[in-house]
Design an enzyme around this catalytic site. Structure first.
Site, PDB file in Angstrom:
ATOM      1  N   ARG A  10      49.366  39.944  41.442  1.00  0.00           N
ATOM      2  CA  ARG A  10      50.127  40.371  40.259  1.00  0.00           C
ATOM      3  C   ARG A  10      51.604  39.972  40.347  1.00  0.00           C
ATOM      4  NH1 ARG A  10      49.438  46.543  39.254  1.00  0.00           N
ATOM      5  NH2 ARG A  10      47.288  45.886  39.638  1.00  0.00           N
ATOM      6  N   ASP A  32      34.347  35.786  44.758  1.00  0.00           N
ATOM      7  CA  ASP A  32      35.554  36.149  44.031  1.00  0.00           C
ATOM      8  C   ASP A  32      35.068  36.987  42.842  1.00  0.00           C
ATOM      9  OD1 ASP A  32      38.207  36.050  42.895  1.00  0.00           O
ATOM     10  OD2 ASP A  32      37.480  34.472  41.556  1.00  0.00           O
ATOM     11  N   ASP A  46      37.219  37.963  39.493  1.00  0.00           N
ATOM     12  CA  ASP A  46      37.698  37.530  38.176  1.00  0.00           C
ATOM     13  C   ASP A  46      37.315  36.076  37.906  1.00  0.00           C
ATOM     14  OD1 ASP A  46      39.117  39.947  37.461  1.00  0.00           O
ATOM     15  OD2 ASP A  46      40.623  39.405  38.946  1.00  0.00           O
ATOM     16  N   ASP A 100      36.305  30.454  41.220  1.00  0.00           N
ATOM     17  CA  ASP A 100      36.551  29.705  39.981  1.00  0.00           C
ATOM     18  C   ASP A 100      37.955  29.123  39.951  1.00  0.00           C
ATOM     19  OD1 ASP A 100      37.798  32.251  39.736  1.00  0.00           O
ATOM     20  OD2 ASP A 100      38.037  31.860  37.600  1.00  0.00           O
TER      21      ASP A 100
HETATM   22  C1  BG6 Z   1      42.921  37.802  40.712  1.00  0.00           C
HETATM   23  C2  BG6 Z   1      43.141  37.115  39.393  1.00  0.00           C
HETATM   24  O1  BG6 Z   1      41.567  38.007  40.912  1.00  0.00           O
HETATM   25  O2  BG6 Z   1      43.588  39.059  40.735  1.00  0.00           O
HETATM   26  C3  BG6 Z   1      44.634  37.000  39.104  1.00  0.00           C
HETATM   27  O3  BG6 Z   1      42.547  35.829  39.427  1.00  0.00           O
HETATM   28  C4  BG6 Z   1      45.283  38.367  39.189  1.00  0.00           C
HETATM   29  O4  BG6 Z   1      44.803  36.439  37.824  1.00  0.00           O
HETATM   30  C5  BG6 Z   1      44.994  38.986  40.550  1.00  0.00           C
HETATM   31  O5  BG6 Z   1      46.690  38.257  39.014  1.00  0.00           O
HETATM   32  C6  BG6 Z   1      45.597  40.371  40.712  1.00  0.00           C
HETATM   33  O6  BG6 Z   1      44.976  41.259  39.835  1.00  0.00           O
HETATM   34  P1  BG6 Z   1      45.484  42.722  39.532  1.00  0.00           P
HETATM   35  O7  BG6 Z   1      44.333  43.334  38.779  1.00  0.00           O
HETATM   36  O8  BG6 Z   1      45.728  43.393  40.847  1.00  0.00           O
HETATM   37  O9  BG6 Z   1      46.719  42.615  38.727  1.00  0.00           O
HETATM   38 MG    MG Z   2      38.821  34.072  40.057  1.00  0.00          MG
END
Ligand code: BG6
Ligand code: MG
Length: 222
Positions: A48, A8, A10, A171
Site C-alpha cells: 500500500r 498470489d 489479488d 499475475d
Molecule cells: C497486492 C496488490 O496484492 O496487495 C497491490 O497487488 C496492493 O495492488 C497490495 O497494493 C497491498 O494491499 P492492501 O490491501 O494491503 O492495501
Molecule cells: Mg496479484
C-alpha cells in the site's frame, strides 16, 4: 518432488486487482494525478505505502506530502477499497480456481498464500476458501514488497517446504520476479510475464495436470 503450490491473491484468486485500481485512481484524482490501467500494472504486487510512493512519483509529486498526509491518503484509498470488497462473494473466484485448489489438495500437495495485502485474510473469508490454505504468509510482518522474494520465502517456511520444492502463481511482473528470486518455479497468468517459467493466458488454464506437467518438464531439465 513437488510439495507445495503458493498462490498470489489479488488478480489470481479473485479480480481485486481492478478494485485496487479504482480506489487508487479516485484518491489520485483528488490530488491532481491521473493514471491509467497501463500504469496500474506497475502497482500490482506492491504494498500500500509503496504503491502511494509510485503514484506520487508518476504524478511528479514526490516529496510533496509529509508522512502524516501520506498515511491519510493511503487510509482513504483503503477505505474505498474495503467498501468495494463488500460485493465479494463465493462467486467472485476467478474461473478454474475452486477446481484447481481441490485438485492440488487431492494430490496431497500443500497450498499456501503469498499476498502482501493486509486485506488478504478478510478476502479469503469473503470468498469462503480460507480453509483451502494450509498457511498464509502474514503481510504485516513482511518488510520488502515483491519483487523481493521475502513473502514467498515466508510462505514456503510456513508450509515447511523448501522453495525448490514449490511452484508460485502470480499475475504481476514483480510477483513473478519474487518467485524466481525465491528459487521456486513460476507460473504467470496474463500478458507481459515472459520471465515466468510457465505462462498462461487465464486462470481457466490452471489445472493439476498443467502444474504437474510443468513440474516434471522442469525437473527433467535439471
Ligand atoms: C497486492 C496488490 O496484492 O496487495 C497491490 O497487488 C496492493 O495492488 C497490495 O497494493 C497491498 O494491499 P492492501 O490491501 O494491503 O492495501
Ligand atoms: Mg496479484
Amino acid at each position: 518432488a513437488l510439495k507445495a503450490v503458493v498462490f498470489d491473491l489479488d488478480g489470481v484468486i479473485t479480480d481485486t486487482a481492478h478494485l485496487h485500481f479504482l480506489a487508487w485512481r479516485s484518491v489520485a484524482q483528488e490530488i491532481g494525478i491521473r493514471f491509467d490501467e497501463a500504469f496500474n500494472e506497475e502497482l500490482k504486487g506492491i504494498s500500500r505505502m509503496d504503491s502511494l510512493q509510485r503514484i506520487l512519483r508518476h504524478g511528479g509529486k514526490e516529496g510533496v506530502f509529509n508522512d502524516k498526509q501520506c498515511l491519510a491518503l493511503a487510509g482513504k484509498k483503503n477505505d474505498l477499497y474495503v467498501q468495494s470488497l463488500a460485493s465479494l462473494t463465493q462467486a467472485s473466484l476467478l474461473p478454474g480456481i475452486r477446481e484447481v485448489l481441490a485438485e492440488i489438495r487431492a494430490a496431497n500437495v500443500k497450498i499456501g498464500l503469498a499476498s502482501v495485502s493486509l486485506n488478504a485474510p478478510a478476502i479469503l473469508h469473503a470468498l469462503a476458501i480460507h480453509t483451502a490454505f494450509e498457511f498464509c504468509a502474514d503481510a504485516s510482518r513482511i518488510v520488502y514488497s515483491k519483487p523481493d522474494p521475502e513473502i514467498f520465502l515466508a510462505a514456503c517456511a510456513g508450509l515447511n517446504v523448501r522453495p525448490e520444492e514449490a511452484i508460485g502463481i502470480e499475475d504481476a511482473a514483480a510477483g513473478v520476479e519474487a518467485i524466481n528470486a525465491a528459487g521456486m518455479l513460476s507460473v504467470g497468468i496474463g500478458p507481459g510475464l515472459g520471465h515466468a517459467g510457465l505462462q498462461l493466458h487465464s486462470t481457466r488454464e490452471l489445472s493439476w495436470k498443467c502444474l504437474s506437467d510443468f513440474w516434471s518438464s522442469r525437473s527433467v531439465l535439471e
